[in-house]
Design a protein around this motif. Structure first.
Motif, short mmCIF file in Angstrom:
data_model
loop_
_atom_site.label_atom_id
_atom_site.label_comp_id
_atom_site.label_asym_id
_atom_site.label_seq_id
_atom_site.Cartn_x
_atom_site.Cartn_y
_atom_site.Cartn_z
N TYR A 1 1.56 -3.58 13.13
CA TYR A 1 0.41 -4.13 12.40
C TYR A 1 -0.77 -4.37 13.34
N LEU A 2 -0.50 -5.01 14.48
CA LEU A 2 -1.58 -5.32 15.42
C LEU A 2 -2.20 -4.05 15.97
N GLY A 3 -1.37 -3.03 16.20
CA GLY A 3 -1.89 -1.75 16.66
C GLY A 3 -2.81 -1.11 15.64
N LEU A 4 -2.44 -1.22 14.37
CA LEU A 4 -3.29 -0.66 13.31
C LEU A 4 -4.60 -1.41 13.19
N VAL A 5 -4.53 -2.74 13.30
CA VAL A 5 -5.78 -3.52 13.26
C VAL A 5 -6.70 -3.10 14.41
N ALA A 6 -6.12 -2.93 15.60
CA ALA A 6 -6.92 -2.51 16.75
C ALA A 6 -7.50 -1.12 16.54
N LEU A 7 -6.71 -0.24 15.95
CA LEU A 7 -7.18 1.13 15.70
C LEU A 7 -8.37 1.14 14.75
N TRP A 8 -8.28 0.34 13.69
CA TRP A 8 -9.41 0.26 12.75
C TRP A 8 -10.66 -0.24 13.45
N GLN A 9 -10.50 -1.16 14.40
CA GLN A 9 -11.66 -1.72 15.08
C GLN A 9 -12.21 -0.78 16.15
N THR A 10 -11.36 0.12 16.63
CA THR A 10 -11.78 0.99 17.73
C THR A 10 -12.64 2.15 17.26
N ILE A 11 -12.29 2.76 16.13
CA ILE A 11 -13.01 3.94 15.62
C ILE A 11 -14.07 3.48 14.64
N SER B 1 6.16 -9.32 4.29
CA SER B 1 5.80 -8.51 5.47
C SER B 1 6.19 -7.05 5.25
N LEU B 2 7.28 -6.81 4.53
CA LEU B 2 7.68 -5.44 4.21
C LEU B 2 6.86 -4.90 3.04
N LEU B 3 6.59 -5.75 2.05
CA LEU B 3 5.79 -5.33 0.90
C LEU B 3 4.41 -4.85 1.35
N ALA B 4 3.79 -5.58 2.27
CA ALA B 4 2.46 -5.20 2.75
C ALA B 4 2.49 -3.82 3.40
N TYR B 5 3.58 -3.52 4.09
CA TYR B 5 3.65 -2.20 4.73
C TYR B 5 3.85 -1.11 3.69
N ALA C 1 0.25 -8.45 9.15
CA ALA C 1 0.48 -9.09 10.46
C ALA C 1 0.64 -10.59 10.31
N ALA C 2 -0.16 -11.21 9.44
CA ALA C 2 -0.08 -12.66 9.26
C ALA C 2 1.26 -13.08 8.67
N PHE C 3 1.73 -12.37 7.64
CA PHE C 3 3.01 -12.72 7.02
C PHE C 3 4.17 -12.44 7.99
N THR C 4 4.06 -11.38 8.78
CA THR C 4 5.11 -11.10 9.76
C THR C 4 5.15 -12.19 10.82
N PHE C 5 3.99 -12.67 11.24
CA PHE C 5 3.92 -13.75 12.22
C PHE C 5 4.56 -15.02 11.67
N ILE C 6 4.26 -15.35 10.41
CA ILE C 6 4.89 -16.52 9.78
C ILE C 6 6.40 -16.36 9.74
N CYS C 7 6.85 -15.16 9.41
CA CYS C 7 8.29 -14.89 9.37
C CYS C 7 8.93 -15.12 10.74
N LEU C 8 8.31 -14.62 11.79
CA LEU C 8 8.89 -14.74 13.13
C LEU C 8 8.89 -16.20 13.61
N VAL C 9 7.80 -16.90 13.38
CA VAL C 9 7.71 -18.29 13.84
C VAL C 9 8.72 -19.18 13.11
#
Length: 257
Positions: free
Chosen positions: A138-148, A66-70, A100-108
């Protein structure tokens, strides 16, 4: 620099990754298979945590990736702002949902591990909270990519947000050192060497290799898809603008040898 210039060419990138992906996917599958076998059947149970410690082999590598991806996304964001290279933009966009997926796995998995150890699924602990903030970024960035809609504008906006959000990365990493936290301190990457027993460390490292190879595989696949999607978008716009037939007949380069 000439090597970087050569492989930063999208067509060369597609050709090279087309050859690399099968090998990388094989490494991921083999490392995960071996790592799971070692984690479930070879590594001993912890003298305090018992069998629940085996969640560690899923949870900890997910936290690392999750950190590596960032970090990958941050490097791509810098390249986007400095050179405005389309390949950097594509790499940046591809990393966000994977992170976001790896962070979600980490949290769960962390919550499932925390219940028998701490008696609760969640506490507003410094490490847990900063990891949750990472997921929201991560989720904010995904939303930003989809918005513009325009890719260049989306890439520049996402780059700025990525660099601002980078301040959370050292907080995640060092939160257990900076604050008195319920989460256990680092036991692998720390000054003075790992404190975890070798019989547990090696399965953990093999799983980390598998997770990293899996992330690299999925990231390259997603980056290739984004490059091809942009080519299709550009050709569609040319056709819609009434471009000459010779231009409209352009096709994406072959992506496999």
């Amino acid at each position: 620099m000439s090597i970087l210039t050569t492989y930063a060419n999208p067509t060369n990138f597609l050709r090279l990754t087309g050859r690399l992906l099968p090998w990388l996917a094989s490494v991921a599958a083999l490392a995960l298979a071996v790592g799971l076998y070692l984690a479930l059947f070879v590594a001993p149970a912890d003298y305090q945590q018992g069998e629940t410690v085996r969640i560690m082999y899923i949870h900890v590598p997910a936290a690392w990736v999750s950190l590596l991806a960032y970090l990958v996304m941050t490097a791509a964001a810098l390249a986007t702002l400095v050179w405005r290279h389309p390949l950097a933009e594509a790499a940046q966009k591809a990393a966000a949902p994977l992170g976001a997926a790896f962070t979600f796995i980490c949290l769960v998995t962390g919550s499932l591990w925390g219940k028998p150890m701490w008696g609760t699924y969640w506490v507003w602990d410094a490490r847990l909270t900063s990891e949750l903030v990472l997921l929201l970024i991560y989720l904010g960035l995904v939303a930003l990519w989809q918005t513009i809609e325009e890719p260049g504008r989306a890439a520049r906006a996402a780059s700025i947000m990525t660099l601002v959000g980078f301040i959370n990365i050292p907080i995640v990493k060092f939160s257990v050192d900076w604050w008195n936290t319920l989460h256990q301190p680092a036991s692998v990457f720390r000054m003075g060497g790992p404190t975890i027993a070798a019989s547990m460390l090696w399965p953990l490292l093999v799983m980390a290799v598998g997770y990293t190879a899996l992330f690299a595989t999925l990231h390259l696949m997603a980056t290739r898809n984004e490059v091809l999607r942009r080519r299709v978008r550009r050709l569609t716009m040319l056709v819609a603008a009434g471009a000459k037939p010779s231009v409209a007949r352009m096709r994406p380069a072959r992506v496999s040898p």
